[in-house]
Design an enzyme around this catalytic site. Structure first.
Site, PDB file in Angstrom:
ATOM      1  N   GLU A 269      11.441  -0.920  -4.517  1.00  0.00           N
ATOM      2  CA  GLU A 269      12.006   0.367  -4.898  1.00  0.00           C
ATOM      3  C   GLU A 269      13.501   0.277  -4.581  1.00  0.00           C
ATOM      4  O   GLU A 269      13.873  -0.047  -3.459  1.00  0.00           O
ATOM      5  CB  GLU A 269      11.352   1.468  -4.052  1.00  0.00           C
ATOM      6  CG  GLU A 269      11.760   2.851  -4.478  1.00  0.00           C
ATOM      7  CD  GLU A 269      11.127   3.926  -3.593  1.00  0.00           C
ATOM      8  OE1 GLU A 269      10.239   3.612  -2.780  1.00  0.00           O
ATOM      9  OE2 GLU A 269      11.558   5.086  -3.722  1.00  0.00           O
TER      10      GLU A 269
ATOM     11  N   ARG B  57       1.938  -6.897   6.624  1.00  0.00           N
ATOM     12  CA  ARG B  57       3.387  -6.870   6.530  1.00  0.00           C
ATOM     13  C   ARG B  57       3.988  -7.583   7.723  1.00  0.00           C
ATOM     14  O   ARG B  57       3.329  -7.782   8.745  1.00  0.00           O
ATOM     15  CB  ARG B  57       3.915  -5.442   6.418  1.00  0.00           C
ATOM     16  CG  ARG B  57       3.462  -4.507   7.500  1.00  0.00           C
ATOM     17  CD  ARG B  57       3.813  -3.066   7.173  1.00  0.00           C
ATOM     18  NE  ARG B  57       5.232  -2.813   7.195  1.00  0.00           N
ATOM     19  CZ  ARG B  57       5.928  -2.329   6.159  1.00  0.00           C
ATOM     20  NH1 ARG B  57       5.324  -2.039   5.045  1.00  0.00           N
ATOM     21  NH2 ARG B  57       7.207  -2.124   6.257  1.00  0.00           N
TER      22      ARG B  57
ATOM     23  N   LYS C 225      13.617   0.700   5.121  1.00  0.00           N
ATOM     24  CA  LYS C 225      14.876   0.938   4.416  1.00  0.00           C
ATOM     25  C   LYS C 225      15.450   2.283   4.803  1.00  0.00           C
ATOM     26  O   LYS C 225      16.652   2.437   4.940  1.00  0.00           O
ATOM     27  CB  LYS C 225      14.638   0.884   2.913  1.00  0.00           C
ATOM     28  CG  LYS C 225      14.515  -0.513   2.355  1.00  0.00           C
ATOM     29  CD  LYS C 225      14.484  -0.435   0.831  1.00  0.00           C
ATOM     30  CE  LYS C 225      13.245  -1.076   0.259  1.00  0.00           C
ATOM     31  NZ  LYS C 225      12.484  -0.219  -0.622  1.00  0.00           N
TER      32      LYS C 225
END
Ligand code: ATP
Ligand code: MG
Length: 561
Positions: free
Chosen positions: A38, A263, A273
């Site tokens: 994204e 992850r 982020k």
């Protein structure tokens, strides 16, 4: 909880799945993956894991990997992020060729699919507010309640959905929801929202749309449209997989296989982020590419190499269970890589002057130095030596404790590649600070070799004073003082920022051979560490960033185990 990492772990369960699929001829024996960021921030080292996994898996099986910007949210996405993401992936050494896609390019198709779902009686327009929807949804232990709008006729749903698209309702007034099962044990299956109204311009589609698809609706469609075979994502999407499958099955379109992996989490930093953005926007760091940031741009500027990052990702492996990786392993991988590649130089970071009283006043000698002791092909270079040199302040002590073997009055040490010197006296200023150390040298020890088998206990580095070049050196340390800056519910991560994460040394003296370096070149300053020449360098002063010090904390950690 710390995960034990085995250095030679090579069992990659995803590759095992793919190999089985290839054997069975699934998907016409194609492998096609994608990396779907994204564009709402710079990529971090966690994303590097996903990039490397997706691209190298495609490479390994002669397949393809797409770059796809998941730009379904109009609020937070920026052109700068798109640019930096592309740059980072290229820098890591991967190529999406002509397959860079934007999810927003599929908005029209996604809309048509939604219409199809409505016509099938599998989606409805709901007038409940966001709060009400949450309330009706239930909890993991309590089933949900049907929306009062759930039984609208298909025709009415179609009409309302078209009006939603035409901008006839304000934000939040209506949603389009899938009609699945409000009592499903998996909350994601309880009539999830697939479209919401958002009167907001989008970086790619402008004002064309005022309804936007949710992640769950969009992602599977994107994968299907692009003919992805294996959709690799992180574990938090495991509970969304039934929904991913449900949408594509109901639409009767091609269905890729979603596979989840753990992850990457690293201690002493954070991987979000949104939170990294806060560090940048509130100036806790100097931009997204600040060398203290765990961003790929930050790591690059810090001196990390693509090889070091790939080695790190390979060593941690791909697994199904979450863990926290020690940042010392990442640093170890960089050290390992630079040890092979970086040329050695001498640089004095905290200089004090040494005068060699018995050395001729105007003489300069060119002494031979080895460029990389581990790589003979790197050759040698000449380093100027003269009567006045700089050494590190802490390589001399006026009053030396027992185990201090470096320079002190009356003791002899070796100057690397030069001579044995012995300290005879010191000069102090009026504050009692030492300003000069006087020494004598033994001309018979040229090259640093003793002619009579005389031993010295230490070897120190130095730089000829009149030949030295000036530099600023940024000494970096961890950004946070605690292993998990997000681990304290009472405190913000900002309270754990390390106040000593950056110290600038402004009077560094370097050997003149460093003059010819280019921005981005990485070198070793002997006995100190690996440093990269930063883009902030000027003609007058070079600026170096500490990549990693020589001392390897990871080796120590492994020994203790
Ligand atoms: P962030 O919270 O940092 O924004 P994200 O998952 O929202 O992370 P995306 O841009 O959606 O960021 O991620 C793109 C891809 O990278 C996704 O497939 C995601 O699963 C993967 N990814 C993100 N963070 C990690 C991580 N820490 N380790 C491995 N893969 C990750
Ligand atoms: Mg995200």
């Amino acid at each position: 909880m710390k995960k034990e990492i085995e250095e030679n772990e090579s069992t990659n369960f995803i590759h095992q799945i793919i190999e089985k699929d290839l054997l069975e001829g699934k998907n016409g024996s194609r492998v096609h993956t994608r990396f779907p960021p994204e564009p709402n921030g710079y990529l971090h080292i966690g994303h590097a894991k996903s990039i490397i996994l997706n691209f190298s898996t495609a490479e390994k099986y002669n397949g393809l990997c797409n770059l796809r910007f998941d730009d379904t949210n109009p609020m937070k996405e920026e052109e700068e992020y798109v640019r930096s993401i592309k740059e980072n992936i290229k820098w890591l050494g991967y190529d999406w060729e002509d397959r860079c896609y934007f999810a927003s390019d599929y908005f029209e198709k996604m809309y048509e699919y939604a219409v199809q779902l409505i016509k099938k009686g599998k989606a409805y327009v709901c007038d409940l507010s966001a709060d009400e929807i949450r309330e009706y949804r239930g909890t993991p232990t309590q089933v949900g309640k049907n929306s009062p709008y759930r039984n609208r006729e298909n025709d009415e749903n179609l009409k309302l959905f078209k009006k939603m698209k035409a901008g006839e309702f304000p934000n939040g007034a209506k949603t389009l929801r899938a009609k699945i099962d409000m009592s499903n044990p998996n909350i994601n299956m309880r009539d999830p929202i697939i479209y919401r109204i958002l009167h907001s311009a989008h970086q790619n589609t402008g004002n064309k749309w005022c309804i936007y698809p949710t992640y769950d609706w969009a992602h599977g469609l994107e994968d299907s449209i692009e003919n992805i075979t294996h959709s690799l994502c992180t574990l938090e999407f495991e509970d969304h997989r039934p929904l991913y499958d449900w949408f594509l099955n109901e639409l009767e379109v091609y269905r890729p296989q979603q596979i989840e992996f753990a992850r990457l989490n690293l201690n002493y930093t954070m991987m979000s982020k949104r939170k990294l953005n806060e560090l940048v926007s509130k100036n806790y760091v100097n931009g997204w590419d600040d060398p203290r940031m765990p961003t790929i741009s930050g790591l690059k500027r810090r001196g990390y190499t693509p090889d070091a990052i790939k080695d790190f990702i390979e060593r941690i492996g791909v697994a199904k269970n979450e863990g926290i990786v020690d940042i010392a392993l990442l640093e170890h991988c960089l050290r390992d890589d630079l040890n092979k590649k970086a040329l050695r130089f001498m640089g004095v970071l905290d200089p004090i002057k040494v005068v060699i009283d018995n050395y001729p006043d105007d003489k300069t000698e060119e002494l031979e130095a080895i460029n990389n002791p581990g790589d003979e092909s790197a050759g040698t270079r000449k380093v100027p030596f003269s009567k006045e040199i700089y050494i590190e302040k802490d390589d001399f002590m006026e009053v030396a404790p027992k185990k201090y073997y470096r320079l002190t009055i009356g003791r002899e040490v070796r100057l690397r590649y030069a001579y044995f010197i012995k300290a005879t006296s010191i000069v102090k200023d009026k504050n009692g600070e030492i300003t000069e150390i006087h020494c004598t040298y033994d001309p018979a020890t040229k090259g640093g070799n003793s002619p009579d088998g005389r031993k010295v206990k230490s070897t120190i580095h130095w730089v000829s004073a009149k030949d030295a070049i000036d530099a600023n050196v940024r000494m970096y340390d961890r950004l946070f003082t605690v292993e998990n800056p997000l681990g304290d519910k009472e405190k913000s991560f900002k309270e754990f920022l390390n106040p000593d994460s950056l110290k600038v040394l402004e009077n560094c003296k370097l050997e003149p051979n460093l003059k010819n370096l280019n921005v981005g070149d990485t070198v070793q300053f002997e006995r100190k560490g690996y440093f990269i020449l930063d883009e902030d360098s000027t003609n007058k002063d070079q600026v170096f960033n500490l990549a990693v010090p020589l001392r390897d904390k990871w080796k120590k950690i492994r020994r203790k185990r």
